[in-house]
Design a protein around this motif. Structure first.
Motif, PDB file in Angstrom:
ATOM      1  N   ASN A  11     -16.565  17.126  22.250  1.00 45.67           N
ATOM      2  CA  ASN A  11     -17.606  18.061  21.839  1.00 45.67           C
ATOM      3  C   ASN A  11     -17.795  18.078  20.329  1.00 45.67           C
ATOM      4  O   ASN A  11     -18.914  18.155  19.846  1.00 45.67           O
ATOM      5  N   SER A  12     -16.675  17.986  19.578  1.00 48.12           N
ATOM      6  CA  SER A  12     -16.728  18.091  18.115  1.00 48.12           C
ATOM      7  C   SER A  12     -15.819  17.061  17.460  1.00 48.12           C
ATOM      8  O   SER A  12     -14.845  16.598  18.050  1.00 48.12           O
ATOM      9  N   ILE A  13     -16.149  16.755  16.217  1.00 44.19           N
ATOM     10  CA  ILE A  13     -15.320  15.896  15.378  1.00 44.19           C
ATOM     11  C   ILE A  13     -14.699  16.804  14.314  1.00 44.19           C
ATOM     12  O   ILE A  13     -15.414  17.537  13.629  1.00 44.19           O
ATOM     13  N   ARG A  14     -13.356  16.755  14.175  1.00 43.83           N
ATOM     14  CA  ARG A  14     -12.674  17.707  13.303  1.00 43.83           C
ATOM     15  C   ARG A  14     -11.785  16.976  12.299  1.00 43.83           C
ATOM     16  O   ARG A  14     -11.138  15.988  12.643  1.00 43.83           O
ATOM     17  N   LEU A  15     -11.754  17.498  11.097  1.00 42.79           N
ATOM     18  CA  LEU A  15     -10.905  16.942  10.035  1.00 42.79           C
ATOM     19  C   LEU A  15      -9.850  17.958   9.630  1.00 42.79           C
ATOM     20  O   LEU A  15     -10.161  19.110   9.321  1.00 42.79           O
ATOM     21  N   LEU A  16      -8.591  17.519   9.605  1.00 46.19           N
ATOM     22  CA  LEU A  16      -7.486  18.283   9.049  1.00 46.19           C
ATOM     23  C   LEU A  16      -7.023  17.593   7.780  1.00 46.19           C
ATOM     24  O   LEU A  16      -6.759  16.389   7.786  1.00 46.19           O
ATOM     25  N   LEU A  17      -6.942  18.345   6.690  1.00 41.32           N
ATOM     26  CA  LEU A  17      -6.348  17.852   5.445  1.00 41.32           C
ATOM     27  C   LEU A  17      -5.008  18.549   5.264  1.00 41.32           C
ATOM     28  O   LEU A  17      -4.929  19.781   5.321  1.00 41.32           O
ATOM     29  N   ILE A 149     -11.383  17.108  32.931  1.00 43.39           N
ATOM     30  CA  ILE A 149     -12.364  18.184  33.040  1.00 43.39           C
ATOM     31  C   ILE A 149     -12.406  18.922  31.714  1.00 43.39           C
ATOM     32  O   ILE A 149     -11.368  19.160  31.090  1.00 43.39           O
ATOM     33  N   GLY A 150     -13.609  19.235  31.251  1.00 44.15           N
ATOM     34  CA  GLY A 150     -13.764  19.946  29.987  1.00 44.15           C
ATOM     35  C   GLY A 150     -15.124  20.601  29.907  1.00 44.15           C
ATOM     36  O   GLY A 150     -15.941  20.499  30.828  1.00 44.15           O
ATOM     37  N   ILE A 151     -15.387  21.260  28.797  1.00 46.89           N
ATOM     38  CA  ILE A 151     -16.577  22.098  28.702  1.00 46.89           C
ATOM     39  C   ILE A 151     -17.884  21.308  28.722  1.00 46.89           C
ATOM     40  O   ILE A 151     -18.889  21.776  29.249  1.00 46.89           O
ATOM     41  N   ARG A 245     -21.495  26.283  20.121  1.00 47.56           N
ATOM     42  CA  ARG A 245     -20.823  26.409  21.420  1.00 47.56           C
ATOM     43  C   ARG A 245     -21.585  27.281  22.412  1.00 47.56           C
ATOM     44  O   ARG A 245     -21.108  27.512  23.523  1.00 47.56           O
ATOM     45  N   LYS A 246     -22.754  27.754  22.038  1.00 48.22           N
ATOM     46  CA  LYS A 246     -23.437  28.729  22.890  1.00 48.22           C
ATOM     47  C   LYS A 246     -23.834  28.174  24.253  1.00 48.22           C
ATOM     48  O   LYS A 246     -23.964  28.923  25.216  1.00 48.22           O
ATOM     49  N   ASP A 247     -23.993  26.847  24.362  1.00 45.51           N
ATOM     50  CA  ASP A 247     -24.408  26.254  25.631  1.00 45.51           C
ATOM     51  C   ASP A 247     -23.237  25.785  26.491  1.00 45.51           C
ATOM     52  O   ASP A 247     -23.432  25.363  27.632  1.00 45.51           O
ATOM     53  N   VAL A 248     -22.019  25.860  25.960  1.00 47.41           N
ATOM     54  CA  VAL A 248     -20.845  25.413  26.730  1.00 47.41           C
ATOM     55  C   VAL A 248     -19.802  26.520  26.895  1.00 47.41           C
ATOM     56  O   VAL A 248     -18.802  26.330  27.579  1.00 47.41           O
ATOM     57  N   ILE A 249     -20.040  27.669  26.280  1.00 47.21           N
ATOM     58  CA  ILE A 249     -19.028  28.724  26.250  1.00 47.21           C
ATOM     59  C   ILE A 249     -18.786  29.346  27.626  1.00 47.21           C
ATOM     60  O   ILE A 249     -17.652  29.737  27.949  1.00 47.21           O
ATOM     61  N   VAL A 250     -19.810  29.451  28.453  1.00 52.01           N
ATOM     62  CA  VAL A 250     -19.647  30.072  29.769  1.00 52.01           C
ATOM     63  C   VAL A 250     -18.710  29.235  30.640  1.00 52.01           C
ATOM     64  O   VAL A 250     -17.729  29.740  31.204  1.00 52.01           O
ATOM     65  N   GLY A 251     -18.999  27.948  30.758  1.00 53.63           N
ATOM     66  CA  GLY A 251     -18.136  27.071  31.546  1.00 53.63           C
ATOM     67  C   GLY A 251     -16.730  27.007  30.981  1.00 53.63           C
ATOM     68  O   GLY A 251     -15.750  26.980  31.733  1.00 53.63           O
ATOM     69  N   GLY A 252     -16.625  27.001  29.643  1.00 50.85           N
ATOM     70  CA  GLY A 252     -15.314  26.971  29.005  1.00 50.85           C
ATOM     71  C   GLY A 252     -14.501  28.219  29.314  1.00 50.85           C
ATOM     72  O   GLY A 252     -13.288  28.145  29.563  1.00 50.85           O
ATOM     73  N   GLY A 253     -15.164  29.370  29.300  1.00 55.74           N
ATOM     74  CA  GLY A 253     -14.482  30.626  29.608  1.00 55.74           C
ATOM     75  C   GLY A 253     -13.982  30.654  31.044  1.00 55.74           C
ATOM     76  O   GLY A 253     -12.855  31.089  31.315  1.00 55.74           O
ATOM     77  N   ILE A 254     -14.818  30.183  31.962  1.00 56.45           N
ATOM     78  CA  ILE A 254     -14.411  30.173  33.366  1.00 56.45           C
ATOM     79  C   ILE A 254     -13.239  29.211  33.582  1.00 56.45           C
ATOM     80  O   ILE A 254     -12.311  29.494  34.354  1.00 56.45           O
TER      81      ILE A 254
END
Length: 289
Positions: A11-17, A149-151, A245-254
Motif C-alpha cells: 500500500n505504501s513505500i516507507r523510509l526509516l532513517l 491477505i491485506g487491506i 487510507r480512507k478507502d482501505v480503512i474499513v476492510g483493514g479494521g475488520i
C-alpha cells in the motif's frame, strides 16, 4: 553511520532513517498502492509500478540528502507474489537501485524483531497484500506465519461489502493454523496506527503518542461503523484518518477485529517500530530470533 531502510509495501513505500539504534526522524511515507488489482490479475499494475518506482527513487534521494551511508530497500508480498516481479526488479536496477525480496517465512520474524519489547507476546502486522502473526518471548520465536491477505487485496476483492469482507477474511485466516498461547497482542503497520490516531482524535499525527497506545476491540468497531457509512469525501473530516487510507480503512479494521476474535483478545498494543527496524537489525547482524 546513518542507515536508510525502505519498505516497499503493498500500500505504501516507507523510509526509516536510523543511526543503528535510534530513528533520526519520523518515518517518511508515500502511498503508491503497488498491490492495486493484484488479487484479480496476479501481476503488478503498470501505473502502480511507475508510481512505486518514482517513490522509491524519491526516498533513496532523500535518504542520501540526509547523509545516509547505506540505503537498503526491501519488498514484501506484492512483489513476492506477482507474476511480473522480475520486470519490476529489472526496472529498478536500471535506475541503479537493487532490492531484496523478503520471503514470507521471514516477514513475520522481522516484524516481531522490530516491535518486541518484553514478555510473551504475539505481533500482528496487517499489510496491504499480506498479514503476519509471530509469537515469542525473550528466548526467541515459537511461531511465525504470513498469509496472503491485506487491506488492498480486501478492497480489490470485496470493496466495502461488509458480509463479503467477513466471509473472505474468515476463510483466509484459517491459514494461520494453531497459534501458541501468549499474553499481549501487539499490532504494527499503518492500519493499527491509523485507528490509534482516530481514537485519539489527532489533528496532527504524533508517532510518540501512538507508540504503545492500547486500543480495544470496541474502539476499532466503533471507528469502522462510523467511517463505513460516510461517503469518501466526508471521510476527509474524520480526525486522525489519513486521506491515504480512507478507502482501505474499513476492510483493514475488520481484518484486525477478526484476528482479535480468532486470538480471543479484546485489546491490542500499537507499536511504531516494525519490520523496518527488524530488517535494519538483520542487515547489521544484530537480529536475534
Amino acid at each position: 553511520m546513518i542507515y536508510g531502510v525502505i519498505d516497499i509495501g503493498s500500500n505504501s513505500i516507507r523510509l526509516l532513517l536510523s543511526d543503528g539504534e535510534n530513528a533520526l526522524e519520523d518515518k517518511k511515507v508515500i502511498r503508491t498502492q503497488l498491490a492495486y488489482n493484484l488479487a484479480k490479475s496476479g501481476k503488478l499494475d503498470e501505473e502502480a509500478m511507475v508510481r512505486t518506482i518514482d517513490a522509491i527513487k524519491e526516498l533513496v534521494g532523500y535518504a542520501k540528502e540526509k547523509g545516509a551511508d547505506y540505503v537498503w530497500p526491501f519488498a514484501t508480498e506484492a512483489v513476492r507474489s506477482a507474476s511480473n516481479q522480475e520486470e519490476f526488479v529489472t526496472r529498478l536496477k536500471k535506475e541503479g537501485i537493487d532490492i531484496e525480496i523478503i520471503q514470507s517465512s521471514w516477514e513475520a520474524k522481522l516484524g516481531f524483531s522490530g516491535a518486541y519489547y518484553g514478555g510473551r507476546v504475539a505481533v500482528m502486522d496487517v499489510g496491504g497484500a499480506s498479514s503476519e502473526i509471530a509469537v515469542g518471548d525473550e528466548c526467541g520465536l515459537q511461531y511465525a506465519k504470513s498469509i496472503p491477505i491485506g487491506i488492498v487485496k480486501i478492497k480489490d476483492v470485496c470493496g466495502e461489502d461488509i458480509e463479503k469482507i467477513k466471509e473472505y477474511i474468515d476463510e483466509k485466516i484459517k491459514g494461520y493454523g494453531q497459534i501458541p498461547e501468549f499474553d499481549t497482542l501487539i499490532s504494527i503497520g499503518g492500519t493499527a496506527s491509523s485507528f490509534a490516531a482516530i481514537n485519539m482524535q489527532m489533528e496532527v499525527y504524533d508517532s510518540k503518542k501512538v507508540d504503545k497506545y492500547t486500543l480495544t476491540y470496541n474502539d476499532i468497531k466503533k471507528a469502522v461503523e462510523t467511517i463505513r457509512v460516510l461517503p469518501m469525501e466526508e471521510r476527509n473530516k474524520v480526525k486522525g484518518l489519513s486521506m491515504k487510507r480512507k478507502d482501505v480503512i474499513v476492510g483493514g479494521g475488520i481484518l484486525i477485529m477478526k484476528i482479535m476474535e480468532m486470538l480471543h483478545k479484546d485489546s491490542i498494543v500499537v507499536r511504531e517500530s516494525d519490520n523496518q527496524e527488524g530488517y535494519l537489525s538483520y542487515k547489521l547482524g544484530n537480529l536475534v530470533l
